[in-house]
Enzyme design. Structure first.
Site, PDB file in Angstrom:
ATOM      1  N   LYS A 181      -4.261  -9.743   0.641  1.00  0.00           N
ATOM      2  CA  LYS A 181      -5.146  -8.677   1.020  1.00  0.00           C
ATOM      3  C   LYS A 181      -4.927  -7.937  -0.190  1.00  0.00           C
ATOM      4  O   LYS A 181      -3.932  -6.855  -0.144  1.00  0.00           O
ATOM      5  CB  LYS A 181      -5.227  -8.069   2.152  1.00  0.00           C
ATOM      6  N   GLU A 257       8.398  -3.889   3.032  1.00  0.00           N
ATOM      7  CA  GLU A 257       9.129  -3.215   1.567  1.00  0.00           C
ATOM      8  C   GLU A 257       8.190  -2.150   1.867  1.00  0.00           C
ATOM      9  O   GLU A 257       6.901  -1.526   1.468  1.00  0.00           O
ATOM     10  CB  GLU A 257       8.694  -4.361   0.650  1.00  0.00           C
ATOM     11  N   CYS A 291       8.734   2.119  -5.685  1.00  0.00           N
ATOM     12  CA  CYS A 291       8.930   2.460  -4.372  1.00  0.00           C
ATOM     13  C   CYS A 291      10.702   2.524  -4.747  1.00  0.00           C
ATOM     14  O   CYS A 291      11.310   2.875  -4.385  1.00  0.00           O
ATOM     15  CB  CYS A 291       8.997   1.410  -2.947  1.00  0.00           C
ATOM     16  N   GLU A 388       8.398  10.912  -1.199  1.00  0.00           N
ATOM     17  CA  GLU A 388       8.565  10.217  -2.278  1.00  0.00           C
ATOM     18  C   GLU A 388       7.231  10.517  -3.215  1.00  0.00           C
ATOM     19  O   GLU A 388       6.154  10.574  -2.324  1.00  0.00           O
ATOM     20  CB  GLU A 388       7.993   8.485  -1.239  1.00  0.00           C
TER      21      GLU A 388
HETATM   22  C1  SIN Z   1       8.519  -1.787  -6.189  1.00  0.00           C
HETATM   23  O1  SIN Z   1       8.282  -0.763  -6.377  1.00  0.00           O
HETATM   24  O2  SIN Z   1       8.070  -1.602  -4.397  1.00  0.00           O
HETATM   25  C2  SIN Z   1       8.466  -2.705  -6.741  1.00  0.00           C
HETATM   26  C3  SIN Z   1       9.258  -2.457  -8.077  1.00  0.00           C
HETATM   27  C4  SIN Z   1      10.247  -3.277  -7.969  1.00  0.00           C
HETATM   28  O3  SIN Z   1       9.652  -4.729  -7.736  1.00  0.00           O
HETATM   29  O4  SIN Z   1      11.294  -3.178  -9.525  1.00  0.00           O
END
Ligand code: SIN
Length: 487
Positions: A181, A257, A291, A388
């Site tokens: 998805k 993640e 992230c 964040e």
């Molecule tokens: C993410 O933002 O989780 C991925 C970043 C990455 O794979 O470098």
């Protein structure tokens, strides 16, 4: 400048289930927007419960053959898919820039990064080893690895290609079938990957794509199904927690993640130019929407003013714009809502006493652009310290001692990526070991690749993606005891 494809058939608008392109039974569709100008690019099938069930069943059936293929056969299919992605990298990058906004060169980088997972796991498919364990005289004990079962992947809009291949490649290498998805903001990249999967020989039902606008209905079907044995998710921590709760009833394996709050700690003895370059690359990659983006710049007092001056100077060189313009170095953020959210974070920080050094407002544009922003003199008790940001905003915080820097860095519920800049080898080890993070970059912020175990601790999630560890999440460990040998 502009969008064009060498192979227009990569641009799809239907769901991909059991090897076929299908509309939603309800005929519903949803629009996909170009964040650089706010215009609608196309409409995509908005699937629901019916299609989700079909995809799960197709995956279950197709997996029976797929898992029995030889490792070399599975490897060859993944390798072929990789080769096609490389062949159509320019087209895939264009689709990515169109729906996600990142500059074309950065999008191309993501396509190659995404393809690297297919190549890596094509190779790893042939290295799924078991074990023979020390045993008593009358028996022999074995460990074999088996595919975990039907996998559901829920992927984000910030890396609409690479976050898919990072999950699908190990799943398929292990012998699992997968239902994907993708994020509603960026379904086109996922569907283009599906088109190439057909051409690569991925059997019908082994890879299915369910575009949908509102995740709740489809998410509930996918998480409630007892056929689905594993859920892998990249996205926000609140959604990850919800999915974990939903997966509890069927006790699914999960990989999460989730969010991050990455500190970049710059010590007095750092190579300042290296630190500035690293912090810039990390903070402004994908307009701050990763992230593992630098979310807090912790800078020691002896180097603070010089770092701030150089960092700010470099930011003034950024060129905000449409990703198809070759001069653009910073694209838009994903939605108007995201733009408003970034604005509120900045306003909140300024209200709480942060000092605006540069930026601080949306750019004049029809698209969703925020000026690259530096906020100095941020304190640990300000809201921005724990949030964040997911945008091109860099909060800079001054610290005095190593202990203070470590305490501040760890003062968060997140634990994904962290970075330190220092020339002192003892400090490198002490601080790296003290940081409560899944990943530490030392004098380096470009830490991602298919070769490394990407993942976090604390509320940043669990499981690892990429590297030799990345297959474990898609394999069960089965113990077989063969007894009666002396009978
Ligand atoms: C993410 O933002 O989780 C991925 C970043 C990455 O794979 O470098």
């Amino acid at each position: 400048m502009g969008f064009s494809l060498s192979d227009p058939s990569l641009l799809r608008g239907q769901a991909f289930i059991n090897g076929e392109w299908v509309d939603a039974k309800s005929r519903a569709e949803f629009p996909v927007f170009n964040p650089a100008n706010g215009e609608i690019i196309s409409h995509v099938a908005d699937v629901g419960e019916h299609e989700a069930q079909n995809a799960i069943e197709a995956a279950q059936i197709s997996m029976q053959d797929w898992k029995l293929k030889s490792p070399t056969e599975r490897s060859n299919v993944l390798q072929h898919w990789h080769d096609l992605i490389i062949e159509y990298a320019d087209d895939l990058a264009s689709i990515l820039t169109l729906e996600q906004g990142k500059p074309l060169a950065e999008a191309k980088g993501e396509i190659l990064y995404g393809a690297s997972y297919l190549k890596w796991f094509a190779e790893e498919a042939k290295r799924i080893y078991g074990d023979i364990l020390p045993s008593a005289q009358d028996r022999r004990s074995f460990v074999i690895k088996q595919p975990v079962g039907v996998v559901v992947a829920i992927t984000p809009w910030n890396f609409p290609n690479a976050m898919i291949t990072r999950k699908v490649a190990p799943a398929l290498a292990a012998g699992c079938a997968i239902v994907l998805k993708p994020a509603p903001e960026t379904p086109l990249s996922a569907l283009a990957l599906a088109e190439l999967a057909i051409r690569a020989g991925v059997p019908a039902g082994v890879f299915n794509v369910l575009p949908c606008l509102k995740a709740e209905e489809v998410g509930e079907v996918l998480t409630a199904s007892s056929i689905v044995k594993k859920l892998t998710f990249t996205g926000s921590t609140p959604v990850g927690k919800l999915l974990l709760r939903q997966c509890a009833d069927t006790v699914k394996r999960t990989s999460m993640e989730l969010g991050g709050n990455a500190p970049v700690i710059v010590f007095n003895d750092a190579d300042i130019d290296l630190a500035v370059a690293g912090a810039l690359a990390s903070k402004f990659r994908n307009s701050g929407q990763t992230c593992i983006c630098a979310n807090r710049l912790l800078v020691q007092e002896g180097i603070y003013d010089r770092f701030l001056a150089k960092f700010t100077q470099a930011i003034k060189e950024f060129r905000l714009g449409d990703g198809f313009d070759a001069k653009t170095t910073l694209g838009p953020v994903i939605t108007e809502k995201a733009l408003d959210g970034i604005g509120s974070v900045v306003t909140g920080a300024l209200d709480q006493g942060a000092r605006l050094v540069v930026g601080g407002k949306p750019a004049e544009s029809d698209g969703w652009f925020y000026e690259p922003t530096v906020l100095a003199d941020v304190q640990a008790d300000m809201d921005i310290f724990s949030k964040e940001i997911f945008g091109p905003v860099a909060p800079v915080i001054k610290f005095k001692t190593d202990a203070e820097a470590i305490a501040m860095a760890n003062d968060t519920s997140f634990g994904l990526a962290s970075y330190i800049y220092t020339q002192d080898i003892s400090r490198i080890w002490q601080v790296s070991e003290a940081l409560e993070y899944g990943m530490v970059g030392v004098n380096e912020t470009a830490i991602s690749s298919e070769l490394i175990p990407f993942g976090g601790v604390k509320e940043s999630g669990h499981g690892r993606e990429g590297s030799k560890y990345g297959l474990d999440d898609y394999l069960e460990t089965k113990y077989i005891c063969m007894g009666g040998l002396n009978a």
